[in-house]
Design an enzyme around this catalytic site. Structure first.
Site, short mmCIF file in Angstrom:
data_model
loop_
_atom_site.label_atom_id
_atom_site.label_comp_id
_atom_site.label_asym_id
_atom_site.label_seq_id
_atom_site.Cartn_x
_atom_site.Cartn_y
_atom_site.Cartn_z
N LYS A 31 0.80 -1.12 -0.08
CA LYS A 31 0.14 0.13 0.02
C LYS A 31 1.07 1.10 -0.09
O LYS A 31 1.05 1.98 0.77
CB LYS A 31 -1.02 -0.12 1.32
N LYS B 93 -4.73 6.26 1.87
CA LYS B 93 -5.36 6.33 3.40
C LYS B 93 -4.34 6.10 4.37
O LYS B 93 -4.36 6.58 5.28
CB LYS B 93 -6.36 5.07 3.52
N ALA C 57 -2.64 -7.28 9.83
CA ALA C 57 -1.64 -8.42 9.99
C ALA C 57 -1.98 -9.01 11.17
O ALA C 57 -2.02 -10.39 11.61
CB ALA C 57 -0.13 -8.34 9.65
#
Length: 329
Positions: free
Chosen positions: A107, A192, A141
């Site tokens: 990301k 984000k 995670a």
């Protein structure tokens, strides 16, 4: 049995290896550290990340040999920090991924080049975008390690690829769905992290829940403006791949970008925060990439601009947030 090459030894690579191997896939797991590979081979645990997870070594094969790991795989899953993608993949021959389906679980963007990971892979290995996909969604995670209910979205231009990889991830605690939006999902996943970092700065400065809520709601509008300008397409940003990922990253205790921002808000320098965390906060690099891309687009992005001023122009976080709060509605 599907054969996966997992590239990276961090927490997200560890979580995905857990899901994929427990679902029956054979996972060749490339790590840069020889010591980490040997520890995993002897103990079945990744000593650095999610160390409580035990791996079945008849399905998981740790190695420092990148070429051998990639050679036998059907799928390549990229799960290294974006800043290290070029360093890792440039060791491979340009034709080595010719028959592979490649999934980015990163990301972030390639620093300096200011391009998405999938765009870099497509150019570097001369792959059509139909062979590429991206993993997104509100899924830390740490919660995968605890087998908490999680949701993932696989974005791609080829819905068959997205559905095939979704099937590899589905189990009793993970739901996965395909979506026909490669660029939008990937850009929103990058942005984000910037929002979460800024949210952390606000929290470190003592701003409360009211401000955080306004910040995040304005962030959705900022993401919509930017993504539409760079890749116009009908998309519902309230979907979990977009909004859900934003919310969990902006608010969760597990969010390294929020943690990094919180430290900046409390007075840490960028360097000292990075050293203390000993983990990569993708938002730090993403801020510069998105800011530079936006010089051409000229989209109104007050939150991203505020983060850039704080992190790269060394403006006082307190001063910059005072300016930002007047721009939010």
């Amino acid at each position: 049995m599907e054969k996966i090459a997992m590239i990276g030894g961090g927490s997200w690579a560890t979580a995905l290896t857990k899901i994929l191997s427990e679902n029956g896939a054979r996972v060749g797991w490339w790590m840069r550290s020889k010591d980490d590979v040997q520890h995993l081979q002897h103990t079945r645990h990744n000593r650095r990340y999610l160390s409580s997870v035990a791996f079945d070594l008849t399905r998981v094969f740790p190695s420092t040999d990148l070429e051998a790991t990639v050679k036998d795989a059907d799928w390549l899953v990229l799960a290294v920090p974006a800043a290290f993608v070029k360093e890792a993949l440039d060791k491979l021959d340009r034709d080595s991924l010719k028959s592979k389906r490649v999934i980015s679980a990163i990301k972030g963007m390639i620093p300096g080049k200011n391009v998405l990971v999938t765009d870099y892979v497509a150019e570097r290995f001369r792959l059509p975008h139909t062979q590429l996909g991206v993993v997104a969604g509100p899924c830390h995670a740490e919660e995968v390690a605890l087998e908490k209910q999680s949701y993932l979205t696989i974005g791609g231009t080829d819905m068959l690829l997205a559905e095939d990889f979704s099937q590899l991830l589905r189990n009793r605690y993970t739901k996965a769905y395909p979506m026909a939006d490669l660029d939008g999902i990937e850009y929103c996943a990058v942005m984000k992290n910037i929002i979460a970092l800024t949210s952390g700065i606000a929290h470190g400065l003592g701003y409360g829940d009211n401000f955080q809520a306004v910040l995040v709601s304005n962030a959705v509008q900022e993401m919509r403006r930017f993504v539409h300008a760079i890749n116009p397409q009908a998309r519902d940003l309230s979907a979990s791949a977009y909004l859900g990922d934003l919310l969990v990253t902006a608010y969760s205790q597990f969010s390294r970008n929020r943690t990094f921002g919180n430290m900046i808000g409390r007075g840490y320098s960028v360097k000292s925060a990075q050293m203390e965390m000993n983990m990569v906060a993708e938002g730090y690099y993403a801020v510069k990439s998105i800011h530079e891309l936006n010089k051409k687009l000229n989209v109104s992005m007050p939150i991203t601009s505020a983060a850039y001023h704080i992190l790269y122009e060394k403006i006082s976080p307190a001063v910059e947030l005072e300016i930002l709060k007047e721009k939010l509605r």
